[in-house]
Design a protein around this motif. Structure first.
Motif, mmCIF file in Angstrom:
data_model
loop_
_atom_site.group_PDB
_atom_site.id
_atom_site.type_symbol
_atom_site.label_atom_id
_atom_site.label_comp_id
_atom_site.label_asym_id
_atom_site.label_seq_id
_atom_site.Cartn_x
_atom_site.Cartn_y
_atom_site.Cartn_z
ATOM 1 N N ARG A 616 -43.487 -21.387 -57.174
ATOM 2 C CA ARG A 616 -44.080 -20.946 -58.430
ATOM 3 C C ARG A 616 -45.441 -21.620 -58.567
ATOM 4 N NH1 ARG A 616 -39.818 -19.325 -62.917
ATOM 5 N NH2 ARG A 616 -38.168 -18.532 -61.558
ATOM 6 N N VAL A 617 -46.437 -20.837 -58.969
ATOM 7 C CA VAL A 617 -47.798 -21.342 -59.118
ATOM 8 C C VAL A 617 -48.244 -21.084 -60.551
ATOM 9 C CG1 VAL A 617 -50.163 -21.267 -58.255
ATOM 10 C CG2 VAL A 617 -48.252 -20.770 -56.704
ATOM 11 N N LEU A 660 -48.373 -30.100 -49.712
ATOM 12 C CA LEU A 660 -48.850 -30.169 -51.099
ATOM 13 C C LEU A 660 -49.395 -31.517 -51.556
ATOM 14 C CD1 LEU A 660 -46.030 -28.125 -52.887
ATOM 15 C CD2 LEU A 660 -48.217 -27.295 -51.991
ATOM 16 N N THR A 661 -48.975 -32.625 -50.944
ATOM 17 C CA THR A 661 -49.336 -33.904 -51.555
ATOM 18 C C THR A 661 -50.007 -34.904 -50.623
ATOM 19 O OG1 THR A 661 -47.193 -34.979 -51.084
ATOM 20 C CG2 THR A 661 -47.350 -33.674 -53.124
ATOM 21 N N VAL A 741 -52.487 -28.718 -50.170
ATOM 22 C CA VAL A 741 -52.895 -27.747 -51.177
ATOM 23 C C VAL A 741 -52.712 -28.392 -52.556
ATOM 24 C CG1 VAL A 741 -52.506 -25.472 -52.161
ATOM 25 C CG2 VAL A 741 -52.280 -25.821 -49.691
ATOM 26 N N THR A 742 -53.762 -28.986 -53.064
ATOM 27 C CA THR A 742 -53.740 -29.604 -54.382
ATOM 28 C C THR A 742 -54.174 -28.576 -55.435
ATOM 29 O OG1 THR A 742 -55.917 -30.484 -53.799
ATOM 30 C CG2 THR A 742 -54.029 -31.970 -53.590
ATOM 31 N N PRO A 743 -53.871 -28.827 -56.717
ATOM 32 C CA PRO A 743 -54.172 -27.825 -57.759
ATOM 33 C C PRO A 743 -55.630 -27.384 -57.800
ATOM 34 C CG PRO A 743 -52.662 -29.459 -58.635
ATOM 35 C CD PRO A 743 -53.062 -29.939 -57.272
ATOM 36 N N LYS A 745 -57.648 -26.961 -55.341
ATOM 37 C CA LYS A 745 -57.884 -25.973 -54.283
ATOM 38 C C LYS A 745 -57.327 -24.609 -54.683
ATOM 39 C CE LYS A 745 -57.802 -29.550 -50.712
ATOM 40 N NZ LYS A 745 -56.996 -30.201 -49.662
ATOM 41 N N VAL A 746 -56.198 -24.612 -55.372
ATOM 42 C CA VAL A 746 -55.619 -23.353 -55.832
ATOM 43 C C VAL A 746 -56.542 -22.687 -56.844
ATOM 44 C CG1 VAL A 746 -53.668 -22.293 -57.029
ATOM 45 C CG2 VAL A 746 -53.275 -24.161 -55.410
ATOM 46 N N LEU A 747 -57.068 -23.475 -57.776
ATOM 47 C CA LEU A 747 -57.910 -22.910 -58.832
ATOM 48 C C LEU A 747 -59.252 -22.423 -58.291
ATOM 49 C CD1 LEU A 747 -57.244 -25.493 -61.682
ATOM 50 C CD2 LEU A 747 -56.373 -23.155 -61.521
ATOM 51 N N LEU A 748 -59.776 -23.126 -57.291
ATOM 52 C CA LEU A 748 -61.107 -22.791 -56.789
ATOM 53 C C LEU A 748 -61.082 -21.770 -55.660
ATOM 54 C CD1 LEU A 748 -62.661 -26.377 -56.772
ATOM 55 C CD2 LEU A 748 -63.083 -24.542 -58.418
ATOM 56 N N ALA A 749 -59.902 -21.451 -55.152
ATOM 57 C CA ALA A 749 -59.823 -20.514 -54.029
ATOM 58 C C ALA A 749 -60.270 -19.122 -54.456
ATOM 59 C CB ALA A 749 -58.395 -20.464 -53.505
#
Length: 749
Positions: A616-617, A660-661, A741-743, A745-749
């Protein structure tokens, strides 16, 4: 998963609890730093504050005057280690070059390199005095920036010397043949360094019992290998070096190399004439015991529109130190996993001013699988095909690299079982289609493989006066439950209840066994234990005389204090009578077990795994939660469903950390890690770990070894990271190619 319980009186396959479990949870198990020796003193290391250069002066006076200090040792006053005088044999594994020679000279190769050891009567005094040591340096320009130096990657020396080296460039079919395909992709993948952080810190107690006799209590994965290494370093007969590692508080490869802190402690014990205990700090674990190297990869892939691979090209550059070449099998899975007629791989290493990396669980293959399995998922998306179906269309029934049949391969069974358990039918082809509130839901998968390796090992088996059987072998147990598996194997071979069998390990005085690494312990040591038990039965049969003359050893069993036939009836002899026939002595055998060369020349032997992830993202924060995992393994006979399941779930959680970490951050201005503790370097915790469902095919591979086992430790993590990143893509439509994959990177992808 439905438990596979004891069948037909067999211990192998049972969900048996660990034989050393009670000792561990009650504090009765002694780890390397917990031994109490008369006159024990403590050591503390001083690390360099520059990444490259040389020491111009070092002031130890204040430290030497501090309370309780017995010695301060630097390159200026250290006794010379005989084995440091000459370069290591360049053809000797595991690495080309010279492992760091602690206190050898004034040269500095990386930040926090040990430059001194302070020995005091208490740990607190040793650490206080270590802070008083001051050094001056002639610093030189250092290079720790991987990205800026990537083009300087070079072919490993062992590959240049040996055309058959697995590290050499490889081509099947046409070089870069993917270019002729109607559908093509090219992508780059980055993986930050992952550091070794098991629960037990690296520690050693070094004790010179005589001028030519050394005993160490050490956290290692190879007691015999460590014995050989220290004997060579100090010019001693091997039998004069004793290594004890009865319990190991977790290790994932960090105990496969002998590190500078160990030799520093041995030197300190030599100088003081006392046993010296040295335990690294959590901060020192970042620089002194290896890590999974930072790696760049490029995958270029081509396929037909109906989902048949045309070609794959896989290039990789992995980090190493400037003084030692570390290599791993990053591109191996690409060569043999899929039925692509054209495959090209190129592997390079990049020497930087950092400490030497070392193998970490799933060494090389886990890193390589991230790139390969991510690209497979991306290609499936490009051609509009389900990623599972795409893999099935390119499944290989024989090894395409070596052109041999598999010894066994049940990967399709893993696919089916995992897809059913994760609910793969809920996965949508269009990314971002599943949503609950602010959470996007996605599903992904990743495949893993690792060689089903087996080496040579010895085991001793003895029938004791109390009717129990003692087994010994110089292997170690870094966490998988080795002793438990060996007891189960012996129970089946002897017909003796498990509570009448004891397995001892972790001592270099015991019969030869290789290191615990490479998913080979059960294959190797388990075979030796099995053979030793059969030899013990044969010897008891001989002691039984004419009563058992015409009986096959496999028809015999040890039960109720007697040697008898498995079938009811027939002759029986008590253990007491058998010992009497043996002049009242324990009945003992030592056996060596080796793999069959013919089988390994004619078959390709691998374990296989597939991991499925549900994630879940969060649309606003970029947080990724792994909500369910299913890990399926083709690993031959499963000796213990409970401990094997624990290995698989542990590997899945390690893969979550990888994905992820976990990622070390270095400040290239100083060549110093910013992440220096577990507050800044994030390992997965309970809140990050979802339910992990484990499935085993549990079909034997009798070509690998007589027990049919194939190994679990590595495939438990190989393929997990791409399963998670592929699930993130399915949830969001964002392709993340840089781990972790930190948050942000998810937001800026």
């Amino acid at each position: 998963m439905k438990d596979q319980l004891l069948q037909d009186g067999k211990a192998v396959g049972d969900r048996m609890s660990r034989v050393d479990g009670r000792l561990k949870v009650t504090g009765g198990a002694k780890y390397s730093a917990e031994y109490e020796l008369p006159g024990l003193v403590h050591g503390a290391l001083v690390g360099s504050t520059v990444a490259k250069g040389r020491i111009t002066s070092i002031d130890t006076k204040a430290a030497e005057r501090a309370p309780g200090v017995l010695a301060v040792i630097t390159h200026l006053n250290s006794p010379k280690v005989p084995g440091f005088a000459a370069k290591s044999n360049p053809d000797e594994p595991p690495a080309i070059g010279q492992p760091l020679r602690v206190f050898y000279d004034e040269r500095i190769y990386f930040n926090d390199q040990p430059i001194a050891i302070v020995v005091a009567d208490t740990l607190e005094r040793a650490r206080h005095a270590a802070g008083l040591v001051k050094a001056q340096y002639a610093a030189e320009a250092h290079q720790t920036n991987f990205e800026a130096n990537k083009s300087k990657g070079f072919l490993p020396t062992q590959a240049r010397r040996n055309p058959k080296s697995a590290q050499n460039d490889y081509t099947r079919g046409q070089a870069d043949g993917y270019q002729s395909a109607p559908v093509k992709l090219e992508a780059e993948y980055w993986h930050e360094s992952e550091m070794h952080h098991p629960m037990e810190l690296q520690s050693i107690i070094a004790h010179w019992e005589a001028a030519d006799r050394l005993t160490v209590y050490d956290k290692v994965q190879a007691v015999k290998g460590t014995q050989r290494a220290f004997a060579k370093d100090w010019g001693l007969p091997e039998q004069n070096v004793k290594v004890i590692a009865t319990f190991v508080g977790g290790a994932f490869g960090n105990g496969l190399h002998n590190w500078p802190h160990e030799t520093a402690a041995i030197i300190a014990a030599k100088v003081t004439g006392k046993p010296v205990k040295l335990m690294l700090t959590r901060e020192q674990m970042f620089t002194m015991v290896g890590y999974r190297p930072k790696t760049w990869q490029r995958i270029a892939m081509g396929a037909t529109k109906d989902g048949k691979l045309v070609g794959i090209s896989h290039d990789s550059v992995g980090q190493t130190s400037t003084y030692e070449e570390f290599t791993e099998s990053t591109v191996q899975q690409t060569r043999m996993m899929y039925a692509a007629p054209n495959v090209t791989t190129r592997y390079r290493i990049l020497g930087l001013d950092v400490s030497t990396p070392i193998w970490m669980r799933g060494p090389g293959e886990a890193t390589g699988a991230f790139a390969l399995e991510s690209a497979i998922d991306e290609m499936a998306h490009l051609i509009g095909m389900d990623p599972l179906e795409f893999r099935l269309r390119n499944h290989t029934d024989t090894d395409p690299e070596k052109n041999r049949p598999w010894s066994t391969k049940y990967l399709k069974e893993c696919f089916q079982a995992g897809a059913e358990r994760i609910g793969w039918n809920k996965r949508q082809m269009k990314p971002g289609s599943l949503r609950e509130g602010d959470w996007l839901i996605g599903y992904g998968m990743g495949v893993g493989t690792f060689g089903a390796n087996r080496g040579a090992a010895k085991a001793r088996a003895a029938l004791l006066a109390d009717g129990t059987v003692l087994l010994q072998s110089a292997t170690t147990d870094i966490g998988p439950g080795t002793g438990t598996a060996m007891v189960q194997i012996a129970s089946d071979a002897l017909g003796l209840p498990t509570d009448k069998i004891r397995f001892e390990l972790g001592n270099s005085l015991f019969p030869q066994a290789p290191s615990q690494g490479g998913s080979s312990t059960v294959n190797t040591v388990g075979s030796a234990v099995n053979d030793a038990c059969l030899a013990l039965k044969k010897k008891l049969q001989e002691l039984g005389g004419a009563s058992f003359a015409n009986v096959q050893p496999e028809q015999l069993t040890l039960a109720d204090g007697q040697l008898g036939l498995k079938a009811n009836g027939g002759p029986r002899l008590s253990f007491a009578d058998l010992r009497k026939a043996n002049n009242g002595q324990d009945v003992e055998v030592t056996v060596e077990s080796k793999p069959s060369g013919d089988a390994r020349q004619n078959y390709s032997m691998y374990s296989f795994s597939v991991h499925f992830a549900e994630v879940r993202v969060h649309t606003m924060t970029g947080e990724v939660r792994v909500t369910k995992m299913v890990s399926c393994a083709d690993a031959g006979t499963i000796v213990n469903q409970k401990t094997a399941g624990s290995q698989m779930s542990g590997g899945a959680i390690g893969g979550i950390g990888m994905a992820l970490t976990e990622g070390a951050v270095i400040d290239d201005r100083y060549g110093r890690y910013v992440t220096r503790d577990l507050a800044s370097y994030h390992v997965p915790v309970h809140a990050d770990a979802p339910p992990v469902e484990v499935f085993f095919v549990n079909k034997p591979d009798l070509l690998v070894d007589p027990l049919g086992t194939k190994g679990i430790g590595e495939i438990a993590i190989i393929g997990v990271a791409p399963a998670i990143t592929n699930a993130i893509f399915n949830a969001t439509g964002k392709r993340l190619r840089e781990l972790p994959v930190t948050p942000d990177k998810v937001l800026l992808a």
